[in-house]
Design a protein around this motif. Structure first.
Motif, PDB file in Angstrom:
ATOM      1  N   THR A  34       0.839  -1.197   0.000  1.00 27.22           N
ATOM      2  CA  THR A  34       0.000   0.000   0.000  1.00 27.22           C
ATOM      3  C   THR A  34       0.874   1.246   0.000  1.00 27.22           C
ATOM      4  OG1 THR A  34      -1.711  -1.188   1.201  1.00 27.22           O
ATOM      5  CG2 THR A  34      -1.828   1.214   1.243  1.00 27.22           C
ATOM      6  N   TRP A  38       1.088   4.085  -3.010  1.00 30.50           N
ATOM      7  CA  TRP A  38       0.880   5.506  -2.749  1.00 30.50           C
ATOM      8  C   TRP A  38       2.092   6.324  -3.171  1.00 30.50           C
ATOM      9  CZ3 TRP A  38      -2.534   9.003  -2.518  1.00 30.50           C
ATOM     10  CH2 TRP A  38      -2.290  10.231  -1.909  1.00 30.50           C
ATOM     11  N   TYR A  41       2.152   6.616  -6.897  1.00 33.66           N
ATOM     12  CA  TYR A  41       1.115   7.567  -7.309  1.00 33.66           C
ATOM     13  C   TYR A  41       1.644   8.997  -7.187  1.00 33.66           C
ATOM     14  CZ  TYR A  41      -3.030  10.496  -7.065  1.00 33.66           C
ATOM     15  OH  TYR A  41      -3.939  11.492  -7.268  1.00 33.66           O
ATOM     16  N   ARG A  42       2.285   9.296  -6.062  1.00 32.80           N
ATOM     17  CA  ARG A  42       2.847  10.635  -5.854  1.00 32.80           C
ATOM     18  C   ARG A  42       3.941  10.935  -6.875  1.00 32.80           C
ATOM     19  NH1 ARG A  42       4.910  10.670  -0.145  1.00 32.80           N
ATOM     20  NH2 ARG A  42       5.585  12.750  -0.683  1.00 32.80           N
TER      21      ARG A  42
END
Length: 97
Positions: A34, A38, A41-42
């Protein structure tokens, strides 16, 4: 409620270092996966929306070096961060000063 713990039953088993209750999120996905999702994604948002260099993005999202970010990104996406940026038509990275 005296004598009862305020800790949830799932968290009570977290005294062991490798307890499955501690290493997974609420959906059963490992927390590291996870966290990595994330982070990537950033990275993509910063690649797409800013002219920051890969090294600058690496520092902002918690990688030690731009090389470490490039390796992780390429492994996950199958393309380098620079090539991904060009493919989505994002602003070119700023040159180091």
């Amino acid at each position: 409620m005296r004598g009862q713990s305020a800790i949830s039953p799932a968290r009570r088993g977290c005294h062991a270092r490798r307890s499955p209750h501690c290493s997974r999120n609420g959906q059963g996905t490992p927390r590291s996966a996870t966290s990595q999702h994330w982070r990537m994604y950033r990275v993509k948002v910063l690649l797409r929306e800013t002219p920051l260099s890969v090294q600058e993005i690496a520092v902002r999202v918690g990688y030690d070096t731009g090389t470490a970010l490039s390796r992780a990104f390429s492994k996950r996406e199958g393309i380098s961060p620079g090539a991904w940026r060009r493919a989505v038509g994002a602003p070119e990275a700023s040159s180091p000063s």
